[in-house]
Design an enzyme around this catalytic site. Structure first.
Site, PDB file in Angstrom:
ATOM      1  N   GLN A   5       0.861  -1.193   0.000  1.00 44.25           N
ATOM      2  CA  GLN A   5       0.000   0.000   0.000  1.00 44.25           C
ATOM      3  C   GLN A   5       0.896   1.241   0.000  1.00 44.25           C
ATOM      4  O   GLN A   5       1.567   1.526   0.998  1.00 44.25           O
ATOM      5  CB  GLN A   5      -0.860  -0.044   1.265  1.00 44.25           C
ATOM      6  CG  GLN A   5      -1.744   1.140   1.503  1.00 44.25           C
ATOM      7  CD  GLN A   5      -2.242   1.187   2.950  1.00 44.25           C
ATOM      8  OE1 GLN A   5      -1.762   0.455   3.810  1.00 44.25           O
ATOM      9  NE2 GLN A   5      -3.195   2.042   3.222  1.00 44.25           N
TER      10      GLN A   5
ATOM     11  N   GLU B  77      -8.962  -1.429   6.178  1.00 42.05           N
ATOM     12  CA  GLU B  77      -7.841  -1.533   7.115  1.00 42.05           C
ATOM     13  C   GLU B  77      -8.392  -1.630   8.543  1.00 42.05           C
ATOM     14  O   GLU B  77      -7.943  -2.438   9.346  1.00 42.05           O
ATOM     15  CB  GLU B  77      -6.941  -0.302   6.972  1.00 42.05           C
ATOM     16  CG  GLU B  77      -5.667  -0.392   7.781  1.00 42.05           C
ATOM     17  CD  GLU B  77      -4.665   0.701   7.395  1.00 42.05           C
ATOM     18  OE1 GLU B  77      -5.083   1.734   6.834  1.00 42.05           O
ATOM     19  OE2 GLU B  77      -3.475   0.503   7.657  1.00 42.05           O
TER      20      GLU B  77
ATOM     21  N   GLU C 237      -2.910   9.364  18.670  1.00 44.65           N
ATOM     22  CA  GLU C 237      -3.472  10.717  18.798  1.00 44.65           C
ATOM     23  C   GLU C 237      -4.591  10.920  17.785  1.00 44.65           C
ATOM     24  O   GLU C 237      -5.648  11.480  18.103  1.00 44.65           O
ATOM     25  CB  GLU C 237      -2.374  11.772  18.583  1.00 44.65           C
ATOM     26  CG  GLU C 237      -1.337  11.851  19.688  1.00 44.65           C
ATOM     27  CD  GLU C 237      -0.289  10.738  19.602  1.00 44.65           C
ATOM     28  OE1 GLU C 237      -0.234  10.025  18.571  1.00 44.65           O
ATOM     29  OE2 GLU C 237       0.472  10.573  20.568  1.00 44.65           O
TER      30      GLU C 237
ATOM     31  N   SER D  35       1.571   6.662   2.382  1.00 45.26           N
ATOM     32  CA  SER D  35       2.300   7.655   3.194  1.00 45.26           C
ATOM     33  C   SER D  35       3.526   8.192   2.466  1.00 45.26           C
ATOM     34  O   SER D  35       4.167   7.481   1.689  1.00 45.26           O
ATOM     35  CB  SER D  35       2.772   7.020   4.503  1.00 45.26           C
ATOM     36  OG  SER D  35       1.694   6.476   5.194  1.00 45.26           O
TER      37      SER D  35
HETATM   38  C1  LIG Z   1       4.654  -0.430  11.315  1.00 41.47           C
HETATM   39  C2  LIG Z   1       4.190   0.558  10.292  1.00 41.47           C
HETATM   40  C3  LIG Z   1       3.738   0.128   9.055  1.00 41.47           C
HETATM   41  C4  LIG Z   1       3.297   1.052   8.103  1.00 41.47           C
HETATM   42  N1  LIG Z   1       2.909   0.588   6.867  1.00 41.47           N
HETATM   43  C5  LIG Z   1       2.505   1.469   5.926  1.00 41.47           C
HETATM   44  C6  LIG Z   1       2.172   1.026   4.598  1.00 41.47           C
HETATM   45  O1  LIG Z   1       2.247  -0.168   4.282  1.00 41.47           O
HETATM   46  N2  LIG Z   1       1.790   1.948   3.676  1.00 41.47           N
HETATM   47  C7  LIG Z   1       1.704   3.280   3.990  1.00 41.47           C
HETATM   48  O2  LIG Z   1       1.315   4.048   3.110  1.00 41.47           O
HETATM   49  N3  LIG Z   1       2.039   3.736   5.215  1.00 41.47           N
HETATM   50  C8  LIG Z   1       2.442   2.870   6.193  1.00 41.47           C
HETATM   51  N4  LIG Z   1       2.812   3.324   7.435  1.00 41.47           N
HETATM   52  C9  LIG Z   1       2.803   4.768   7.692  1.00 41.47           C
HETATM   53  C10 LIG Z   1       1.691   5.200   8.612  1.00 41.47           C
HETATM   54  O3  LIG Z   1       0.436   5.180   7.959  1.00 41.47           O
HETATM   55  C11 LIG Z   1       2.064   6.608   9.095  1.00 41.47           C
HETATM   56  O4  LIG Z   1       3.282   6.499   9.822  1.00 41.47           O
HETATM   57  C12 LIG Z   1       0.998   7.196   9.981  1.00 41.47           C
HETATM   58  O5  LIG Z   1      -0.159   7.483   9.234  1.00 41.47           O
HETATM   59  C13 LIG Z   1       1.493   8.483  10.677  1.00 41.47           C
HETATM   60  O6  LIG Z   1       2.024   9.371   9.741  1.00 41.47           O
HETATM   61  P1  LIG Z   1       3.482  10.020   9.936  1.00 41.47           P
HETATM   62  O7  LIG Z   1       4.437   8.925  10.231  1.00 41.47           O
HETATM   63  O8  LIG Z   1       3.733  10.886   8.752  1.00 41.47           O
HETATM   64  O9  LIG Z   1       3.351  10.903  11.241  1.00 41.47           O
HETATM   65  P2  LIG Z   1       2.709  12.369  11.349  1.00 41.47           P
HETATM   66  O10 LIG Z   1       1.376  12.358  10.690  1.00 41.47           O
HETATM   67  O11 LIG Z   1       3.697  13.370  10.869  1.00 41.47           O
HETATM   68  O12 LIG Z   1       2.520  12.508  12.911  1.00 41.47           O
HETATM   69  C14 LIG Z   1       3.578  12.910  13.785  1.00 41.47           C
HETATM   70  C15 LIG Z   1       2.996  13.036  15.189  1.00 41.47           C
HETATM   71  O13 LIG Z   1       1.995  14.073  15.192  1.00 41.47           O
HETATM   72  C16 LIG Z   1       0.764  13.552  15.670  1.00 41.47           C
HETATM   73  N5  LIG Z   1      -0.354  14.161  14.914  1.00 41.47           N
HETATM   74  C17 LIG Z   1      -0.458  14.299  13.568  1.00 41.47           C
HETATM   75  N6  LIG Z   1      -1.625  14.884  13.241  1.00 41.47           N
HETATM   76  C18 LIG Z   1      -2.274  15.125  14.401  1.00 41.47           C
HETATM   77  C19 LIG Z   1      -3.524  15.720  14.739  1.00 41.47           C
HETATM   78  N7  LIG Z   1      -4.337  16.164  13.775  1.00 41.47           N
HETATM   79  N8  LIG Z   1      -3.866  15.785  16.038  1.00 41.47           N
HETATM   80  C20 LIG Z   1      -3.036  15.329  17.031  1.00 41.47           C
HETATM   81  N9  LIG Z   1      -1.823  14.757  16.773  1.00 41.47           N
HETATM   82  C21 LIG Z   1      -1.455  14.663  15.483  1.00 41.47           C
HETATM   83  C22 LIG Z   1       0.816  12.060  15.397  1.00 41.47           C
HETATM   84  O14 LIG Z   1      -0.024  11.335  16.284  1.00 41.47           O
HETATM   85  C23 LIG Z   1       2.296  11.757  15.649  1.00 41.47           C
HETATM   86  O15 LIG Z   1       2.528  11.604  17.030  1.00 41.47           O
HETATM   87  C24 LIG Z   1       3.262   2.432   8.402  1.00 41.47           C
HETATM   88  C25 LIG Z   1       3.712   2.883   9.647  1.00 41.47           C
HETATM   89  C26 LIG Z   1       4.181   1.971  10.574  1.00 41.47           C
HETATM   90  C27 LIG Z   1       4.683   2.484  11.895  1.00 41.47           C
END
Ligand SMILES: Cc1cc2nc3c(=O)[nH]c(=O)nc-3n(C[C@H](O)[C@H](O)[C@H](O)COP(=O)(O)OP(=O)(O)OC[C@H]3O[C@@H](n4cnc5c(N)ncnc54)[C@H](O)[C@@H]3O)c2cc1C
Length: 423
Positions: free
Chosen positions: A143, A261, A391, A146
């Site tokens: 998928q 999902e 969060e 991100s």
């Molecule tokens: C084990 C694992 C597998 C994954 N597999 C996939 C995959 O197969 N395909 C894919 O596309 N993605 C995948 N991901 C990515 C995952 O979907 C993202 O990591 C997740 O959506 C968070 O996005 P980010 O890492 O950009 O963090 P950010 O969105 O930048 O968040 C950073 C911090 O800010 C907080 N935050 C952000 N927005 C808000 C808000 N509105 N209110 C309060 N707090 C907030 C978050 O909780 C976090 O603590 C995977 C992630 C992990 C850890």
């Protein structure tokens, strides 16, 4: 059958036992798993192949054997290669696979998310081309949503797809893409119209992961393994026939993926209950040998973990009851991942506390069962992020379950290029 009716009108009554049909189905699943036990990979000590390529092949074979035994795509329609069964039957298969110590299916993202998206939005040709092979793990899927600057705010993604004759030309970067290093195909969300508001300018595609211009770089996690990747896309050509849904409809298609999902994560196949049983066995073995002061702390950690895990198990029964009665997961499913992750963390922490130094030294391929507690402890912070962070889930519970005012989203209706973001 024991049934408890809770007073809160949003809660479903809870069935703790299988219906007679479900019990008969469970017995058939157990018999099939016993019959094919020699052909399946198990999580037991010493079976993990040191070579990742061998491990991948073994997991593909395991899924193929299970597919041939009718245990993959249980709730998919027969016309798409599935078994035409219920979500409750699918959950039973998940529970029995966990009980038999068979690891997650290698194509769990394909089965849980990509396949249902192709079914809902793909053409008959795409159904024909992809679905049967996906169920047998002939093709593994990932998928590609991100990006470095868009995770929680997925609709702000910057990867572009520009129409060129019969193709689209894709440029950009994805990250955290689970399984990309072994995947044959992925569903890719890209920006096709930066002049429209962020949700409206997106389109979904099927990406051939072996196409020229696709570069996959594995990321190393703190537990030592590499489950996810960075994916770079440089002038990758995707034929228009590999579009899923209409141009500009990508967000609607992505919502299908994200809904599935949540169902996949909340489907009842987790092994938290089994982990509590394992924790109790570990405690019986280790607790008497601990010094008195550590015993007290370990007992408290055990108690907290068992309470959280059992509360989660019974909430899971409520979800399964709703599914078994033909419903879809309700608000309790949104909270389910939050509570399940927190409970799993307490269980892993309690196991590590009981083992002390042994938990650390027993980590690595071919280790004994003690290593699982430390591995889980290192893995669970990722689960608290994947598929919606803690969060963000709390925001969803606040807005959609408790009816609190929504977060301000001032960029929602402005053209994407006018928000200061550049595709
Ligand atoms: C084990 C694992 C597998 C994954 N597999 C996939 C995959 O197969 N395909 C894919 O596309 N993605 C995948 N991901 C990515 C995952 O979907 C993202 O990591 C997740 O959506 C968070 O996005 P980010 O890492 O950009 O963090 P950010 O969105 O930048 O968040 C950073 C911090 O800010 C907080 N935050 C952000 N927005 C808000 C808000 N509105 N209110 C309060 N707090 C907030 C978050 O909780 C976090 O603590 C995977 C992630 C992990 C850890």
């Amino acid at each position: 059958m024991r049934t408890t009716t809770l007073t809160d009108e949003r809660c479903h009554p809870v069935d703790f036992d299988d219906t007679p049909d479900e019990a008969a189905y469970r017995a058939r699943v157990r018999a099939a798993l016993a019959e094919h036990a020699d052909e399946l990979v198990h999580l037991d000590a010493g079976e993990e192949a040191a070579d990742p390529r061998e491990q991948e092949q073994a997991l593909r074979r395991t899924q193929r054997v299970l597919a041939e035994a009718g245990l993959v795509g249980v709730a998919w329609a027969a016309e798409h290669g599935g078994q035409g069964g219920s979500l409750a039957q699918q959950a039973i298969v998940g529970q029995e696979l966990a009980r038999a110590r068979v690891p997650s299916l290698i194509n769990h993202i394909g089965i849980g998310m990509c396949g249902p998206t192709v079914i809902a939005h793909g053409t008959p040709e795409q159904h024909e081309r992809y679905l049967a092979r996906l169920l047998r793990a002939d093709d593994v899927w990932c998928q590609l949503f991100s990006e470095p600057a868009s995770g929680s705010d997925l609709a702000a993604l910057r990867t572009t797809a520009v129409r060129d004759g019969e193709d689209w030309v894709v440029n950009g970067q994805k990250v955290w893409t689970t399984l990309a290093h072994v995947a044959d195909f992925g569903i890719l969300l890209a920006r096709t119209d930066p002049g429209r508001p962020k949700h409206a300018g997106l389109t979904m595609f099927v990406l051939d992961m072996h196409a020229p211009g696709v570069t996959v770089r594995p990321l190393r996690q703190m537990g030592g393994q590499s489950d996810f990747n960075e994916v770079f896309l440089d002038d990758v050509r995707i034929p228009d026939g590999e579009r899923l849904g209409e141009p500009g409809e990508g967000w609607r298609v992505a919502l299908t993926t994200l809904l599935n999902e949540r169902v996949a994560v909340g489907g009842g196949g987790n092994d938290l209950g089994l982990s509590v049983e394992a924790l109790a066995r570990l405690a019986a073995d280790r607790l008497p040998g601990l010094p008195a002061d550590r015993q007290v702390l370990a007992r408290q950690a055990l108690g907290r973990a068992a309470v959280a895990a059992l509360a989660n198990r019974y909430t899971g029964y409520r979800r399964l009851t709703a599914i078994s009665q033909g419903g879809l997961p309700g608000p309790e499913a949104s909270a389910g991942k939050l509570a399940g992750t927190a409970a799993a963390k307490l269980v892993a922490d309690a196991g590590v506390r009981l083992l002390g130094d042994d938990a650390v030294f027993a980590v690595g391929p071919g280790d004994d069962d003690a290593g699982r507690w430390q591995r889980n402890q290192a893995w669970l912070p990722g689960i608290a992020i994947a598929g919606g962070t803690d969060e963000v889930l709390r925001n969803i519970v606040g807005e959609r379950v408790l009816g609190l005012p929504p977060e301000p989203r001032e960029d929602k209706h402005r053209p994407f290029h006018a928000t200061g973001s550049r595709a």
